[in-house]
Design an enzyme around this catalytic site. Structure first.
Site, PDB file in Angstrom:
ATOM      1  CB  THR B  52      39.380  44.583  42.014  1.00  0.00           C
ATOM      2  OG1 THR B  52      39.153  44.253  40.994  1.00  0.00           O
ATOM      3  CG2 THR B  52      40.661  45.057  42.135  1.00  0.00           C
ATOM      4  CD  GLU B  53      36.713  40.091  40.665  1.00  0.00           C
ATOM      5  OE1 GLU B  53      36.410  40.911  41.338  1.00  0.00           O
ATOM      6  OE2 GLU B  53      35.727  39.880  39.634  1.00  0.00           O
ATOM      7  CG  ASN B  54      42.375  42.392  39.129  1.00  0.00           C
ATOM      8  OD1 ASN B  54      41.121  43.013  39.794  1.00  0.00           O
ATOM      9  ND2 ASN B  54      43.119  43.158  38.635  1.00  0.00           N
ATOM     10  CB  SER B  94      42.108  37.409  45.423  1.00  0.00           C
ATOM     11  OG  SER B  94      40.941  38.476  44.911  1.00  0.00           O
TER      12      SER B  94
END
Lengths: 236, 222
Positions: B52-54, B94
């Site tokens: 998840t990009e966060n 990320s």
């Protein structure tokens, strides 16, 4: 003796000036330094340029800073939330300008700014409306966009633990933009749940080295934005 | 376009169909919406690591009620869990994973996909809309394979697979494959090519609902 602690959020943000560029950590509520933002609202600085991934929810934290009319421009990847009408109204009325930046480009612009890189080429956004007006160049047969590094006067971030030298450890996905923002701001202010003495953190576990942090504020029990929003709270 | 009722795949069945094509050991980013349904359908025996990009690799399902942490969330800002072997990292790292080609697969929704693989999925370009792009442009620019999962047509019956996108682009020539309620379709140098039809759906129906020429499946005779 190095001791970067300041007494509280109000003291930490006292010198943020009108017209300042302020990076604010957080992805949604995770990592949003809500007590520092509220102190900034109390302090009164205006005409701010805010660099942050989102624009807050409800009418607390970042959304409250916007609602108070202190922000003339946001640099942001996703200024839309299900439960806030603050930014949409400001944007539609033209009172707050928006520079929309793809999320990874935003992160890298901040990282580059902090690392002394004035600009870089990225494949992100080529052929899209966000490429308009940007210089392009081909490398190895692929087209790239030139994007500028970003710096700020201040960064407001949130960690879990810090020592008095400003070394910081974060909590889970609350880390998000904080480490690159700490690098990119002239003055980085971190609120943490607990401040320990030097030696109290494992040097192998430190995420943001203290050289990137100017002020440390202990906020032992920070508010959770989603709980404030659910309770219908507003600030001030 | 007048259309008779065709019962293609449901959202869950579309997710289940796509999940069959995720290889064991893949690093995968699932977008918000139908893509989020995919994880629960990955066949047993395959280990897939979700990004998840966060800032999390090794994302697990939603927490048990009352055991979540508001600082452990996914890109849709919903609470998730971190599985054994998970790692947290900051946003620049990320997106180095994303842009640097380290992720195997990105699955996204779409407003439109063109025959050349252009994707439009972030804006309808309406003047009063609040523009918001998030990480979609980075994902399509950097991840090794980009799959789109979407209804074949809009609620109004307009094709989403088109000759050229009329909405603002997310990326140019970025989509590899599209999974819809009616079919699985590859983007090839020659345009849209059928991979397979959903059960009970025929080629003519899919072509009729596609805004560009649909080539028959490789080796198929019609």
């Amino acid at each position: 003796m190095i001791d970067k602690r300041v007494a509280g959020p109000a003291e930490a943000v006292a010198d943020i000036h009108d017209g300042a560029t302020v990076m604010i950590g957080g992805f949604g509520e995770a990592g949003s330094p809500i007590e520092l933002i509220h102190a900034l609202i109390d302090q009164g600085a205006s005409d701010l340029t805010v660099v942050s991934n989102n624009t807050g929810s409800g009418e607390v934290g970042l959304a409250a800073l916007l609602k108070a009319g202190r922000v003339s421009k946001v640099i942001c990847s996703f200024p839309r939330t299900a439960n806030s009408t603050v930014f949409p109204e400001l944007y539609r009325s033209g009172r707050t300008k928006l520079e929309l930046v793809p999320q990874g480009t935003l992160a890298e612009r901040i990282r580059a700014g902090g690392a002394g890189i004035p600009a870089f080429y990225t494949p992100t956004g080529v052929g899209t409306p966000l490429a308009e007006g940007k210089e392009t160049r081909e490398f190895d047969g692929q087209e790239y966009l030139l994007e500028r590094g970003l710096r700020a006067d201040f960064a407001l971030i949130k960690g879990r633990l810090a020592d008095t030298h400003g070394n910081v450890i974060y909590n889970k996905t609350a880390r998000n933009f904080a480490p690159p923002m700490a690098m990119a701001a002239a003055v980085t202010i971190v609120q943490v749940g607990e401040v320990v003495d030097p030696g109290g953190l494992d040097p192998e576990a430190i995420i943001t080295p203290g050289i990137f942090v100017e002020r440390v504020v202990e906020v032992a029990t920070p508010a959770h934005e989603s709980e404030l929003v659910a309770a219908g709270s507003t600030y001030p | 376009m007048s259309q008779t009722q065709i019962n293609g795949r449901t959202r869950e069945e579309m997710a289940q169909r796509l999940a069959q094509d995720i290889a064991d050991g893949s690093y995968v980013n699932l977008g918000i919406g139908i893509p989020e349904l995919i994880a629960k359908f990955v066949p047993e025996g395959r280990e897939v690591i979700y990004h998840t990009e966060n800032g999390l690799l090794g994302m697990g399902p939603s927490p048990i009620k009352g055991e979540g942490d508001p600082e452990l969330i996914n890109a849709g800002k919903r609470q998730v869990t971190a599985l054994p072997g998970a790692a947290f990292f900051h946003h620049a790292d990320s997106f180095a994973m994303i842009r640097g080609g380290h992720l195997d697969l990105s699955v996204l929704g779409a407003l439109q996909v063109s025959a050349e693989g252009d994707l439009a999925n972030w804006s309808t370009g309406e003047p009063d809309a609040i523009p918001a792009v998030g990480g979609a442009m980075d994902l399509v620019a950097g991840v090794k394979k980009v799959y789109v999962i979407t209804q074949h047509c809009t609620k109004e019956g307009e094709p989403k697979l088109v000759e050229r996108c009329t909405y603002p682009l997310t990326g140019r020539r970025v989509v590899d494959r599209v999974y819809t309620d009616l079919a699985v379709i590859d983007i090839t140098p020659d345009g849209f090519r059928l991979v397979e039809l959903s059960p009970g759906v025929d080629f003519e129906t899919v072509q009729e609902r596609t805004g560009a020429t649909l080539l028959p499946a490789d080796g198929a005779t019609r």
